[in-house]
Design an enzyme around this catalytic site. Structure first.
Site, mmCIF file in Angstrom:
data_model
loop_
_atom_site.group_PDB
_atom_site.id
_atom_site.type_symbol
_atom_site.label_atom_id
_atom_site.label_comp_id
_atom_site.label_asym_id
_atom_site.label_seq_id
_atom_site.Cartn_x
_atom_site.Cartn_y
_atom_site.Cartn_z
ATOM 1 C CB SER A 197 -0.898 0.013 1.234
ATOM 2 O OG SER A 197 -0.142 0.234 2.414
ATOM 3 C CB THR A 198 0.190 4.664 -1.252
ATOM 4 O OG1 THR A 198 0.154 4.271 -2.640
ATOM 5 C CG2 THR A 198 0.815 6.052 -1.146
ATOM 6 C CD GLU A 250 3.510 -2.643 -8.011
ATOM 7 O OE1 GLU A 250 2.425 -2.064 -7.754
ATOM 8 O OE2 GLU A 250 3.634 -3.861 -8.104
ATOM 9 N N GLY A 253 4.115 2.193 2.105
ATOM 10 C CA GLY A 253 5.260 2.577 1.298
ATOM 11 C C GLY A 253 5.907 3.866 1.765
#
Length: 470
Positions: free
Chosen positions: A217-218, A238, A221
């Site tokens: 997940s962002t 990613e 991340g």
């Protein structure tokens, strides 16, 4: 030896039973795995390319031979259908073979030098120990992807498995061991959920770890990126997506409908490239939405072990409830529920929403569920503006019979990936895979992957006698 005898248990979203029990490591044990990887690096980095290739090919053969076991594990631990598990096996094997083929492509170049008689070279060398943090949603594809290219380049890997698919990820480690990779080349670390932060921090901080490869997940991340910055480690991220599929006014509607349904509903929409938004020209929106609803209505949600069920459970009831809340919020704010929307435990039917506006949470938030949001537009400039109105930038698609026109639209979309007349979900081992904006940075696949997992060094050989100013 585990963290005080800690055991990680995975409860299946399909049956509600415990399907996996593995020992969970402590931070000290995780450091020990990294130490072993560091010790193995000196030998592995000198193994000739042909030997590395043979081992990667052997791992691909073993993986395919155990396809049934992997499909069963993916279904039990994550709710993936048979079709999803089989795709994971095929693509993961291809990733291994492609990485093997690239072992002889870790090249460099001779650079012209202004020094008479000097030879100046740029050379790529393995960077050291790579920390791979793989997610649960495509457990075999993304697990193998985080191992294959680093190993092909001569690195060793510490593989931090997901708490949601520990058996699947443990089996990946077994494949590499059985293929004959030297001890320490691939080390798998499991952690109890409450130890995840400690384990990751310990591994990122380890002095031998030179790359951090994270897919997830962002939100997570950002945490990984900050941690890497603190320790001056280069990350490859990613992250999340909010993929748009743009249907131009000259598109083949039936093909666009099939691509939208596949992109939005395959694996319950739990793919980073899943089609979250379907942008349709006003003139064809009613016809398109009706056809998409018909397609969604034919997709049965049920036990993923039965081939007739195209949609399995989401990874947990909590995840399904979160997506249902996004659907309810949109309907409360004026969206029309065209299809689906029914929630039964972890099962959520294929859902279509029409009439989306920026006031709705699902307009901007990544749903990561089986939901297609239809957004109508009047001209191409508006479509591009809507498609780019997101923090994410991973995948996109454009449908149109005039390919030159569709390509012009594709060039204007702020994504790392775009497909013309194909679904947003697509992957091949040799392509540069990755996103922009909040979808991360860096690229997997092909020569781009070599760049990520090697150090570029300048080496020169001087000729003749040197004269220095002091």
């Amino acid at each position: 030896m585990t963290a005080g005898g800690a055991i990680l248990e995975r409860i299946s979203p399909v049956t509600g039973d415990v399907v996996t029990r593995v020992p969970a490591s402590s931070p000290d044990e995780a450091r020990h795995v990294a130490n072993r990887a560091a010790a193995a690096f000196a030998q592995w980095s000198r193994v000739p390319p042909s030997e590395r290739r043979a081992l990667l090919d052997r791992a691909a053969d073993l993986l395919l031979a155990r396809s049934h076991d992997f499909v069963e594990a993916i279904s039990a631990e994550t709710g993936g259908t048979c079709a999803w598990g089989e795709l994971n096996c095929r693509l993961a094997a291809s990733i291994l073979r492609e990485a093997g083929a690239l072992t002889t492509q870790v090249t460099g170049e001779v650079i012209p030098s202004d020094r008479p008689g000097a030879l100046s070279m740029a050379m790529r060398r393995p960077c050291g120990v790579v920390l791979t943090l793989a997610p649960w949603n495509a457990p075999l594809i993304l697990g193998v992807r985080g191992l294959a290219m680093p190993l092909a380049c001569g690195n060793t890997v510490v593989f931090k498995a997901s708490e949601l698919c520990p058996r699947t990820h443990q089996m990946i480690g077994e494949i590499f061991a059985e293929a004959g990779f030297p001890d320490g080349c691939v080390g798998v670390v499991h952690n109890a959920e409450h130890h995840a932060t400690e384990i990751v921090e310990a591994l990122v901080a380890h002095p031998a770890v030179r790359r951090v490869n994270f897919t997830g997940s962002t939100r997570a991340g950002r945490v990984i990126a900050e941690l890497c910055a603190r320790h001056l480690k280069r990350p490859l991220l990613e992250l999340g997506g909010k993929a748009p599929l743009v249907v131009l006014d000259d598109a083949d509607v039936e093909q666009a409908v099939k691509a939208a349904a596949y992109g939005a509903f395959f694996h319950q929409g739990q793919i980073c490239m899943s089609t979250e938004r379907v942008l349709v020209h006003d003139d064809m929106a009613d016809d398109f939405t009706a056809r998409l609803a018909g397609h969604a209505g034919r997709l049965k949600a049920g036990d993923p072990r039965y081939p007739g069920n195209a949609i399995g459970p989401m990874v947990s009831e909590q995840a399904a409830q979160r997506v249902k809340a996004l659907i309810d919020d949109a309907v409360d704010k004026g969206a029309r529920l065209v299809a689906g929307g029914k929630l039964r435990g972890a099962y959520l039917d294929a859902t279509i929403l029409d009439g989306m506006t920026p006031s709705m949470r699902i307009y901007y938030e990544e749903s990561f569920g089986p939901v297609a949001s239809v957004i109508r537009y009047s001209d191409i400039d508006e479509a591009v503006s809507i498609a780019n109105d997101t923090e994410y930038g991973l995948a996109a698609a454009v449908f149109g019979r005039d390919v030159t026109r569709a390509l012009e639209v594709a060039h204007r979309l702020e994504t790392g990936i775009c497909h013309i007349n194909a679904a947003t979900i697509q992957d091949e081992p040799q392509v540069p895979f990755g996103g922009v904006k909040a979808s991360g940075y860096g690229r997997f696949g092909g020569r781009a992957g070599i760049d990520e997992f090697t150090e570029l060094r300048w080496i020169s050989i001087q000729g003749g006698r040197e004269e220095y100013p002091i």
